[in-house]
Design a protein around this motif. Structure first.
Motif, PDB file in Angstrom:
ATOM      1  N   SER A  34       0.902  -1.204  -0.315  1.00 56.42           N
ATOM      2  CA  SER A  34      -0.160   0.305  -0.485  1.00 56.42           C
ATOM      3  C   SER A  34       0.490   1.030  -0.205  1.00 56.42           C
ATOM      4  CB  SER A  34      -1.003   0.104   1.182  1.00 56.42           C
ATOM      5  OG  SER A  34      -1.774   1.099   1.425  1.00 56.42           O
ATOM      6  N   SER A  35       0.072   2.295  -0.145  1.00 54.35           N
ATOM      7  CA  SER A  35       1.324   3.527   0.594  1.00 54.35           C
ATOM      8  C   SER A  35       0.973   3.972   2.027  1.00 54.35           C
ATOM      9  CB  SER A  35       1.025   4.683  -0.531  1.00 54.35           C
ATOM     10  OG  SER A  35      -0.052   5.083  -0.239  1.00 54.35           O
ATOM     11  N   ARG A  37       0.740   7.041   2.973  1.00 58.28           N
ATOM     12  CA  ARG A  37      -0.793   8.257   2.815  1.00 58.28           C
ATOM     13  C   ARG A  37      -1.617   7.512   2.876  1.00 58.28           C
ATOM     14  NH1 ARG A  37      -3.960  10.235  -1.111  1.00 58.28           N
ATOM     15  NH2 ARG A  37      -4.403  13.037  -0.831  1.00 58.28           N
ATOM     16  N   HIS A  38      -2.076   5.803   2.074  1.00 58.49           N
ATOM     17  CA  HIS A  38      -3.339   5.114   2.437  1.00 58.49           C
ATOM     18  C   HIS A  38      -3.225   5.148   4.009  1.00 58.49           C
ATOM     19  CE1 HIS A  38      -6.671   3.458   1.435  1.00 58.49           C
ATOM     20  NE2 HIS A  38      -5.941   2.124   1.809  1.00 58.49           N
ATOM     21  N   PHE A  41      -4.565   7.449   6.024  1.00 56.93           N
ATOM     22  CA  PHE A  41      -5.526   7.950   6.025  1.00 56.93           C
ATOM     23  C   PHE A  41      -6.719   6.689   6.714  1.00 56.93           C
ATOM     24  CE2 PHE A  41      -6.258  10.586   1.972  1.00 56.93           C
ATOM     25  CZ  PHE A  41      -5.009  11.857   2.639  1.00 56.93           C
ATOM     26  N   SER A  47     -10.322   7.361   5.228  1.00 55.17           N
ATOM     27  CA  SER A  47     -11.186   6.288   4.663  1.00 55.17           C
ATOM     28  C   SER A  47     -11.107   5.127   4.933  1.00 55.17           C
ATOM     29  CB  SER A  47      -9.388   6.177   3.497  1.00 55.17           C
ATOM     30  OG  SER A  47      -9.348   5.185   2.526  1.00 55.17           O
ATOM     31  N   PRO A  49     -11.365   1.011   5.499  1.00 56.80           N
ATOM     32  CA  PRO A  49     -10.533   0.491   4.873  1.00 56.80           C
ATOM     33  C   PRO A  49     -11.442  -0.557   3.959  1.00 56.80           C
ATOM     34  CG  PRO A  49     -10.745  -0.078   7.102  1.00 56.80           C
ATOM     35  CD  PRO A  49     -11.188   1.365   6.769  1.00 56.80           C
TER      36      PRO A  49
END
Length: 270
Positions: A34-35, A37-38, A41, A47, A49
């Motif tokens: 993943s990143s 940033r994600h 979030f 965000s 999941p």
């Protein structure tokens, strides 16, 4: 059971597990493909999941199976892992296999405990060591920590009680940090409050053995029927469990730590 506050979101819970594991967002992102940033979030609630992402992060954070179910529920998904009672017919093959293992280990002591140290199976070697234990401690359900550390249990006969007690309490502390179980915390507080070695009647506070005599593991040195027996223990768990109950089972076996103990156990074997 694990208790999750109703206002706790899946993001803060994942962040808590990540921080407990001392893993950065970037490292977790690389592991989970993943990143950073994600991950950020997700942790801040910006965000939501997916079910797959929760399970992927849980795997890379080495979160216990029971806690993974809790994360899924908080995240708005159904639990993924069943929790089958140990005495359920579906567990028949597993119970039979463990029973054969325990019997095959005789005359050396061996037992199986669940996540709160309740004894679910044991062999004759364990029964031998329990001679003289108070009846109320032998009433079902048996608890391995109570049996060992209670002043009316094995504690008065353990020659190196202070060392063995410290090791068991440290083991429980590590488990509490991992699974966050209120029931386990209550058990810890109970057994940690039992009298220390010099305070329990008949208790000893002797060193286990000179370091040169036994340096590979801390032994359990215990009196039995006028003899002093010495054991080292090993613990085995199931690999990649898909059931909560199975994930929390542990098989503990006790190997003789010296030739005298091994010879005595062989001499009394039927």
């Amino acid at each position: 059971m694990t208790t999750v506050a109703p206002d706790t979101g899946v993001g803060p819970l994942l962040r808590s597990w990540r921080e407990q594991r001392r893993i950065s967002q970037l490292e977790l992102a690389l592991r989970a493909d993943s990143s950073a940033r994600h991950i950020s979030f997700i942790e801040t609630g910006r965000s939501r999941p997916s079910e797959e992402m929760i399970l992927r992060l849980a795997e890379h954070l080495d979160i216990p199976v029971r806690e993974r179910n809790a994360l899924l529920v908080v995240g708005g998904y159904a639990p993924r892992y069943a929790e089958t009672a140990f005495d359920d017919p579906a567990m028949g093959a597993l119970r039979d296999g463990m029973e054969q293992l325990l019997q095959g280990y005789d005359p050396y002591p061996a037992l199986v405990v669940d996540g709160t140290y309740t004894v679910v199976a044991a062999n004759r070697g364990i029964a031998m060591l329990l001679d003289g234990v108070a009846e109320h401690l032998l009433a079902p359900p048996l608890n391995a920590m109570r049996l060992t550390l209670h002043p009316q249990g094995l504690a008065p006969r353990i020659r190196n009680l202070r060392e063995w007690r410290a090791d068991l309490l440290a083991q429980m502390e590590r488990q509490i940090a991992l699974v966050r179980s209120a029931e386990l915390r209550e058990l810890y507080e109970e057994v940690a409050a039992y009298p220390l070695p010099g305070e329990c009647t008949g208790g000893r506070d002797e060193p286990a053995r000179p370091p040169s005599a036994l340096s590979f593991a801390l032994p359990l040195v215990i009196e039995h029927d006028g003899r002093v027996l010495s054991f080292v223990s090993s613990i085995a768990t199931f690999n990649t469990p898909m059931d909560v109950t199975v994930s929390e089972l542990a098989i503990e076996t006790f190997l003789p730590a010296d030739q005298e103990t091994a010879a005595y156990l062989r001499s009394i074997a039927p």
